[in-house]
Design an enzyme around this catalytic site. Structure first.
Site, PDB file in Angstrom:
ATOM      1  N   LYS B  85       1.091  -1.306  -0.048  1.00 44.19           N
ATOM      2  CA  LYS B  85       0.228   0.063   0.020  1.00 44.19           C
ATOM      3  C   LYS B  85       0.860   1.351  -0.072  1.00 44.19           C
ATOM      4  CE  LYS B  85      -4.020   2.029   2.294  1.00 44.19           C
ATOM      5  NZ  LYS B  85      -4.686   1.790   3.423  1.00 44.19           N
ATOM      6  N   SER B 160      -9.935   2.380   2.631  1.00 42.73           N
ATOM      7  CA  SER B 160      -9.065   3.022   1.718  1.00 42.73           C
ATOM      8  C   SER B 160      -7.964   2.229   0.914  1.00 42.73           C
ATOM      9  CB  SER B 160      -8.225   4.057   2.500  1.00 42.73           C
ATOM     10  OG  SER B 160      -7.222   3.285   3.383  1.00 42.73           O
ATOM     11  N   SER B 184     -10.045   0.113   6.616  1.00 45.63           N
ATOM     12  CA  SER B 184      -9.348   0.048   5.311  1.00 45.63           C
ATOM     13  C   SER B 184      -8.889  -1.102   4.783  1.00 45.63           C
ATOM     14  CB  SER B 184      -8.334   1.262   5.342  1.00 45.63           C
ATOM     15  OG  SER B 184      -8.984   2.311   5.474  1.00 45.63           O
TER      16      SER B 184
END
Lengths: 506, 514, 104
Positions: B85, B160, B184
Site C-alpha cells: 500500500k 482506503s 481500510s
C-alpha cells in the site's frame, strides 16, 4: 521607544508594584535528542554541526517517522524537578502543541500540557543585600527544540525585510525542560536584580546537576520574561507582556528594568498595555512588540498519540533524589569555606553570576583567589564593554590555563591581559596565543643586559647614583628597558640586573 | 515462462502454495515475479490497483533465486511477490499515500514492515492505490484516479486500501500490505471477496506508515486466504523499538494457528458472540442473509452462538469522526512544502505562510481538507471538551463493552461491511453516507482489538462478495486465525470451492464474463 | 447548539479554521464546507450524550507506559538524504520564502 518615553525607575517603583514571571528553557546535554537517536548539538563538546548533518527522519518530521523518548532525558528532567523542589507526577504525558512555523518540522511541537513531569517547587534566590527571595515554581515540563532559521537578504539579516529564509534542523528535537514560575510579587525595586539572580540560580542548579551546558550565549539556557505593573495599593493585576530572546544574565536584568520603565510611562499617561510578545534588543537595550496575542494562538493541544505516558517509579525518583548534588545554600557555604573568601569577596562572585565560572576555573587548576580576580575583574570589565555575559567570552579551562601561566612566572599580569584578549579574539588557547603573539616573559638575561646597556648609554650617571645608595634611580633605566622589551620582561629581574651591574662596576 | 506450467496457473496459486513450489525449486522467484508483472500489465489498465510498479522486482527475485541455489536458509515466503500500500515508505519507490502533495516523493528510509519484507526475501511488486491519506471507503479519493473492483469494474473496491484488495482479488499479487484505521483493510476485503486482517494495535510496527490517525492506524495483511494472511502476519509482526506503541508480546506463530484451525473442521466449544448493534438496520438484505448462513454453519460445526450487546457501539462512528480528524489534522500539518513534497507559490509570490496555504490548498483533495478542518474544529479552544474530549470517553465505553462481550464470547462476529460494493460515484457527494461504510469495523480500531474480514459468499441480489468480520480480545490475534481458518474451510466446503474462483477475473477463467 | 442557530458552524468560523490549518480555501469551498461540516458535526455531537464526567478518557487503545530508548546515538541521514525531497534548497539548508510572522 526613546528614553524620553521611559519613566524614571525610582518613580515607577513609587507608583507601581512589578509582577514578574519567568519561563526558562534548559537544553539538556544528553548524547542524543529528545525523540530520536540523532546526536544532540547541545551535548558536551558537540557543537552545532554542519547544516542538516545531525538529523534522522524523526528530526525532519518525515512522513511515517515516529518519536521515541530518550530515557536519559527523563532522568535528567526528574532530577531537575527534584532540585527545584518540585513534586514528580506519578503520571505525566506528552501533548502536541500545534502551530505552523518552518523551523518546526512537524508543525507541532511535542511538549507537555496539563500533565507535566514536575510541578509545585521553589527556588531560593540570594540578593546582593543578603536577603533571600523565594521564587515559586509552577511546573517544569519536557519538550523539544525547533530548528534554526537564517534570514537572508534585506538590510539587517533580521526576519523583517528578509528576502528568504534557510532552515537547518540540527537543533530540531534537542531535549528541553521549560521551567515556569508562579507569579512573583513583592520584589519591588529589586525586581531587575531578582530576575538576574533567579536565572543565575537556575543556571547554577543545572550545572551542578550536570544536565546542561548552560551557556546562555549558545542558547543552552533561554529566558522569556513576563512582566506587568500593578498600581500600588490597587490590588489589581496589570496586563502583562512577555519578552523573548533574553539570552544573557545581563539582559534579563536590563529587560525587566526597561519594561518597568516603559509600562509605567504608558500607564501614567493614561494608556493601556497591550498583551503581547516583545523582543529584547541587546544593541539598543530596548524591547519591541511582536505579534499581539490573539485567537490565532489556538495551539489545539491534545495528548500525543505516538507516545505513551511516563510513570516514574517511586524507586527511580528516590534513586535520583539520593543522587542530587547538595542544595545551593550548602554548596555556597562549602565553596566559600574551601576558597577562603571573605563574605564580601564571595558575595561579589555570586552577585556577578560567576559562581559556576569560578568553581570550574578552580577545578581546572587555578587558585581560588586568582580565579576570582580574573573573572570579577578583567573578564567582567571586557564583558561589560562588549555588553555580554563574562561566561560567553572565555572558557573556564582557558582562564585556569592563563592563571597557571601567571603563577609560574611565564606571564606578567600585563602580558596575561594581552593573552586574554587573544583568547577572546579566537586566536586559540592561552598557550597558543602566547606562542603566536610571542608574548612570553623574556627570561634571557643576555637580551636584557643588552637593553640595559642601551639605556645606560644615554643616562651614564644612573650607575653612579645607585652606588651612592640612591637605588630608586634604577627606575629611570627600567622604564626604557621594559619599553624596548615590549613589556615582555620581568621588571623585577631587570632591576636585579641593573643593581648587579652597578655593584660589579663599583 | 518455462515448462513448469502456465503463467495463469502460477498466479492462481495462494502464497502458501507458491511458497511450497518455490521451496522445492519447482518454480523460480523470477518466474513467479514475471507472471505477476505480466498479469499487472494485462489487467491493471482496467483495475488501476497500482500507482507504481517496481523496476527492481525481477532483479530482487533473481537475487532470491541465487540465494536459494546457494543453499541459503530462507523464510517461508521467500520469493513470493507482494504489493505494498502506498501509505508505506519505501526507499526504492515513490510513496505518495495517494496524494498530489507527495507525488513523486521517494523516502530516504523504509518502513519497518517493508524492511521486514525485504529481510524475509519477499519480492515487492509495486505500490497500491488508496484513498488520499487513507481517508475514504472507496479509493475514489485517490488523487491518481479510482481503483475498480475486479468483480465489477463499475464498482468501488472498498477503501482506503482498495488498491491492495483489488490487486489480490485480480491475481496481480498473491499478497499485499494494507493499513486499517477504521476498516481500510477489512471493508475492502469484504467487497472484493478477499481476506484482510487488522492486527491488535501495536502488534505490527507503524514506523514508516504515513500516519492518518496515530491511535487507530494499524498495518496488516491483505490476501486471498486465512493461511496466507497468517504467514504474512508472521513476517511483519513483532516489536519495533522505533514505534513507542509497539507491543512486546511474544507472539505465537499465526500460520500454525491457521493450520490448526483449517485442520480442525469443528468449532466445538467456541463461543461466537453476535454483536446486536452491528447488524440489522442499514445492512443490505443479501449481506444479512449471508451472515445468517455463516452463523448457521458455525452453529452446525459446534459453535455456541450467543447474542451480545454493545450499546456504546452506536456512538462509535461519531467518536471516530472526531478522533480521526483531530489526529489527522495534526499528522498532516507536516505537509507544508518545506522539507518534501509539493510546493505551490501563489501568483505574485508571497510569504512562507502564503506558500504553505497555497500548497495545502492545491495539494490536498476535498475529503482531506474536509477532515482537516473538522479535526481543527474538534481540537480548537472552547470545543475540545465537547468534541475530542467526549470522543475519548466514548472510547473508554467501547472498550468496556468489548470487555463485557468477551466475557460471554471467545470471538465476536458481524458483517464486515453493511453493503456489497457500490457503484463508483454513488456516494461521493454524500460524505456521511460514505462514513457509514465503516460502521462495523470502527469499534475494533477504537478499542485496539484485532479483526479480520473474510469472504462469506455472494449477496443474492447482486452476486457480489460479502464479508464476515471476526474480532478477538487484544493480543489474541492467533484466535482469529484459528477460528477464521476453520470457518473458511467450512464455507468453502459448503460452496464446493473458494469464493474467489467465482470471480470474473479468475485467471483460470471459469467465471470470466468480459 | 441553540435552537435559533441550527448550524453549528458559520462561514467566518470555517475561514478561521482554514487559516489555523493553513489551507487557502476558496470562498466557494468555504461555503460548501460550512454546509457539509454542519451536517457532520450535528451527527457526531451526540458523543457528549454518554460522555459523562465519571467516564475516564482513553487516548491509547492499548495502555502502555514508560517506553523509552537508551541515550545512544544511532544512524543519521546523510545531508543528501535529508535534502532529497526538498522543493528548494540553498547549499545544505532548506530554502523557504520570507517569513512575515514571528518566531513562536
Amino acid at each position: 521607544m526613546s528614553s524620553a518615553e521611559l519613566m524614571d525607575f525610582d518613580k515607577a517603583l513609587e507608583l507601581f508594584e512589578p509582577v514578574l514571571g519567568f519561563e526558562v528553557h534548559v537544553e539538556l546535554n544528553t548524547k542524543t535528542k529528545m525523540f530520536s537517536p540523532a546526536p544532540n548539538p547541545a551535548a558536551p563538546g558537540a557543537g552545532a554541526g554542519e547544516p542538516n548533518t545531525m538529523v534522522t527522519p524523526v528530526c525532519l518530521g518525515l512522513p511515517g517517522s515516529l518519536p521515541v523518548v530518550n530515557e536519559q532525558a527523563i532522568r535528567y528532567s526528574i532530577s531537575l524537578g527534584l532540585a527545584l523542589g518540585c513534586d514528580i507526577a506519578p503520571t505525566s504525558r506528552f501533548a502536541r502543541k500545534n502551530y505552523f512555523y518552518p523551523d518546526l518540522a512537524k508543525n507541532y511541537q511535542i511538549s507537555q500540557y496539563d500533565e507535566p513531569i514536575a510541578h509545585d517547587g521553589a527556588v531560593d534566590v540570594e540578593l546582593a543585600n543578603g536577603t533571600t527571595f523565594r521564587v515559586e515554581i509552577e511546573r517544569a515540563h519536557m519538550e523539544e527544540d525547533a530548528g534554526k532559521l537564517t534570514h537572508v537578504g534585506g538590510a539587517t539579516g533580521r526576519i523583517q525585510g528578509a528576502d528568504y529564509s534557510l532552515v537547518d534542523y540540527n537543533r530540531a528535537g534537542v531535549p528541553l525542560v521549560e521551567i515556569v514560575t508562579k507569579m512573583i510579587t513583592g520584589a519591588g525595586r529589586d525586581a531587575p536584580e531578582l530576575a538576574k539572580a533567579y536565572v543565575s540560580a537556575i543556571r547554577d542548579i543545572v550545572v551542578s546537576l550536570g544536565i546542561s551546558e548552560a551557556r546562555m550565549e549558545r542558547g543552552n539556557l533561554r529566558c522569556d520574561a513576563n512582566i506587568s505593573l500593578s498600581p500600588r495599593g490597587s490590588g489589581k493585576l496589570g496586563t502583562r507582556t512577555e519578552t523573548k530572546n533574553v539570552n544573557s544574565l545581563r539582559s534579563v536584568e536590563r529587560t525587566i528594568r526597561y519594561e518597568i520603565q516603559r509600562q509605567a510611562a504608558i500607564l501614567a499617561a493614561g494608556g493601556t498595555i497591550t498583551q503581547e510578545t516583545r523582543h529584547w534588543h541587546e544593541d539598543s537595550g530596548t524591547t519591541s512588540p511582536g505579534r499581539p496575542k490573539s485567537d490565532a494562538d489556538d495551539y489545539r493541544y491534545f495528548p500525543e498519540p505516538d507516545l505513551v505516558p511516563v510513570e516514574p517509579s517511586r524507586e527511580l525518583i528516590e534513586e535520583l533524589r539520593a543522587a542530587l548534588p547538595e542544595p545551593p545554600a550548602v554548596r555556597r557555604n562549602r565553596l566559600k569555606e574551601s576558597w577562603g573568601f571573605t563574605d564580601l569577596e564571595f558575595q561579589d562572585v555570586v552577585n556577578s553570576g560567576l559562581l559556576v565560572e569560578v568553581e570550574s576555573t578552580v577545578a581546572a587548576g587555578a587558585s581560588p583567589a586568582q580565579a576570582r580576580k580574573w573573572w570579577t575583574g578583567e573578564i567582567a570589565r571586557l564583558a561589560n564593554v562588549k555588553a555580554v555575559d563574562p561566561s560567553s567570552l572565555v572558557s573556564s579551562e582557558d582562564v585556569a590555563a592563563l592563571v597557571v601561566l601567571v603563577e609560574s612566572g611565564e606571564l606578567t599580569d600585563r602580558l596575561a591581559r594581552q593573552v586574554l584578549e587573544g583568547v577572546i579574539a579566537g586566536e586559540g588557547t592561552p598557550a597558543e596565543v602566547v606562542e603566536k603573539r610571542g608574548l612570553k616573559v623574556i627570561s634571557d638575561d643576555g637580551a636584557l643586559i643588552a637593553a640595559i646597556d642601551d639605556a645606560l648609554a644615554s643616562q651614564p650617571d644612573v650607575l653612579e647614583k645607585i652606588r651612592d645608595g640612591k637605588l630608586q634611580a634604577a627606575g629611570a633605566v627600567i622604564g626604557p628597558v621594559m619599553k624596548a622589551m615590549h613589556g615582555q620582561a620581568d621588571a623585577a629581574r631587570v632591576r636585579e640586573l641593573i643593581l648587579e651591574r652597578a655593584n660589579s662596576q663599583g | 515462462m518455462t515448462g513448469h506450467g502456465a503463467a495463469s496457473e502460477l498466479i492462481a496459486l495462494t502464497a502458501a502454495e507458491l511458497s511450497a513450489r518455490l521451496a522445492s525449486r519447482d518454480v523460480s522467484a523470477v518466474e513467479a515475479t514475471q507472471a505477476h508483472l505480466d498479469r499487472i500489465a494485462e489487467v491493471d489498465g482496467d483495475i488501476h490497483a497500482f500507482l507504481h510498479v517496481s523496476a527492481d522486482a525481477l532483479k530482487t527475485a533473481a537475487e532470491v533465486d541465487g540465494a536459494r541455489r546457494m543453499g541459503a536458509k530462507l523464510g517461508p515466503l521467500a520469493g513470493v511477490p507482494i504489493a505494498i500500500k502506498d501509505v508505506l515508505c519505501t526507499l526504492d519507490m515513490p510513496s505518495t499515500a495517494g496524494s498530489r502533495i507527495l507525488e513523486g516523493w521517494v523516502p530516504p528510509y523504509d518502513a519497518t514492515v517493508v524492511s521486514k519484507l525485504r529481510k524475509a526475501k519477499l519480492i515487492p511488486l509495486g505500490k497500491t492505490n488508496m484513498d488520499e491519506f487513507a481517508m475514504g471507503s472507496s479509493t475514489e479519493h485517490s488523487a491518481f484516479g479510482p481503483t475498480h473492483n475486479p468483480w465489477d469494474l463499475d464498482r468501488i473496491p472498498g477503501g482506503s486500501g482498495g488498491g491492495s484488495a483489488a490487486a489480490v482479488a485480480a491475481f496481480e499479487a498473491p499478497l499485499a500490505l494494507g493499513s486499517d484505521t477504521g476498516g481500510s483493510i477489512r471493508q475492502p476485503a469484504a467487497v472484493t471477496g478477499t481476506v484482510g486482517m487488522k492486527p491488535t494495535y501495536g502488534g505490527v510496527s507503524r514506523y514508516g506508515a504515513i500516519a492518518l490517525a496515530s491511535s487507530l492506524d494499524q498495518v496488516g495483511p491483505v490476501t486471498r486466504t486465512v493461511l496466507d494472511a497468517a504467514l504474512l502476519h508472521d513476517v511483519i509482526g513483532g516489536h519495533d523499538p522505533h514505534d513507542s506503541t509497539s507491543l512486546t508480546d511474544n507472539w505465537p506463530s499465526f500460520a500454525d494457528a491457521a493450520r490448526t484451525g483449517a485442520a480442525a473442521g469443528t468449532l466445538k466449544g467456541v463461543r461466537v458472540g453476535v454483536v446486536k448493534e452491528l447488524g440489522g438496520e442499514g445492512f443490505q438484505a443479501g449481506v444479512s442473509a449471508r451472515f445468517a448462513k455463516a452463523l448457521d454453519l458455525m452453529s452446525a460445526a459446534g459453535a455456541e452462538i450467543v447474542e451480545v450487546s454493545a450499546p456504546s457501539f452506536t456512538y462509535a462512528i461519531a467518536a471516530y469522526y472526531l478522533i480521526l480528524p483531530a489526529e489527522a489534522s495534526s499528522n498532516l500539518a507536516k505537509f507544508d512544502s518545506v522539507r518534501f513534497g509539493l510546493r505551490v507559490t501563489p501568483p505574485g509570490g508571497g510569504t512562507v505562510e502564503d506558500v504553505m496555504a497555497a500548497t495545502r490548498e492545491a495539494g490536498f483533495g476535498a475529503e482531506v481538507k474536509r477532515r482537516i478542518i473538522l479535526g481543527t474544529y474538534a481540537l480548537s479552544a472552547g470545543y475540545y471538551d465537547a468534541y475530542y474530549g467526549s470522543a475519548q470517553k466514548v472510547r473508554t465505553l467501547i472498550q468496556r463493552d468489548f470487555a463485557a462481550a468477551f466475557e460471554k464470547a471467545d470471538v465476536l462476529v458481524s458483517p464486515a461491511a453493511p453493503t456489497t460494493a457500490f457503484k463508483l460515484g454513488e456516494k461521493l457527494e454524500d460524505p456521511l453516507a460514505m462514513y457509514l461504510n465503516d460502521v462495523a469495523t470502527i469499534p475494533a480500531n477504537l478499542a485496539g482489538v484485532p479483526g479480520m474480514g473474510l469472504p462469506m459468499g455472494l449477496a443474492e441480489e447482486d452476486n457480489l462478495p460479502t464479508g464476515i468480520q471476526i474480532m478477538a480480545p487484544a493480543h489474541e490475534d492467533a484466535r482469529i486465525y484459528t477460528v477464521g481458518a476453520t470457518l473458511e474451510a467450512l464455507l468453502e466446503q459448503s460452496w464446493g470451492r473458494p469464493l474467489i474462483s467465482r470471480s470474473p477475473r479468475h485467471p483460470l477463467g471459469e467465471g470470466r464474463t468480459k | 447548539m441553540s435552537e435559533s442557530n441550527p448550524s453549528p458552524l458559520d462561514v467566518a468560523q470555517v475561514a478561521h479554521l482554514a487559516n489555523l490549518a493553513r489551507i487557502a480555501l476558496t470562498p466557494e469551498e468555504i461555503e460548501k464546507l460550512t454546509g457539509e461540516l454542519g451536517v457532520i458535526i450535528e451527527s457526531i455531537a451526540k458523543v457528549s450524550e454518554v460522555a459523562t464526567p465519571d467516564v475516564p478518557s482513553t487516548s491509547h487503545p492499548i495502555r502502555l507506559t514508560n517506553v523509552f530508548r537508551p541515550d545512544v546515538p544511532g544512524e543519521t541521514l546523510t545531508v543528501e538524504e535529508a535534502l532529497s525531497g526538498a522543493p528548494e534548497r540553498d547549499g545544505d539548508r532548506f530554502k523557504v520564502s520570507a517569513i512575515l510572522g514571528e518566531e513562536q
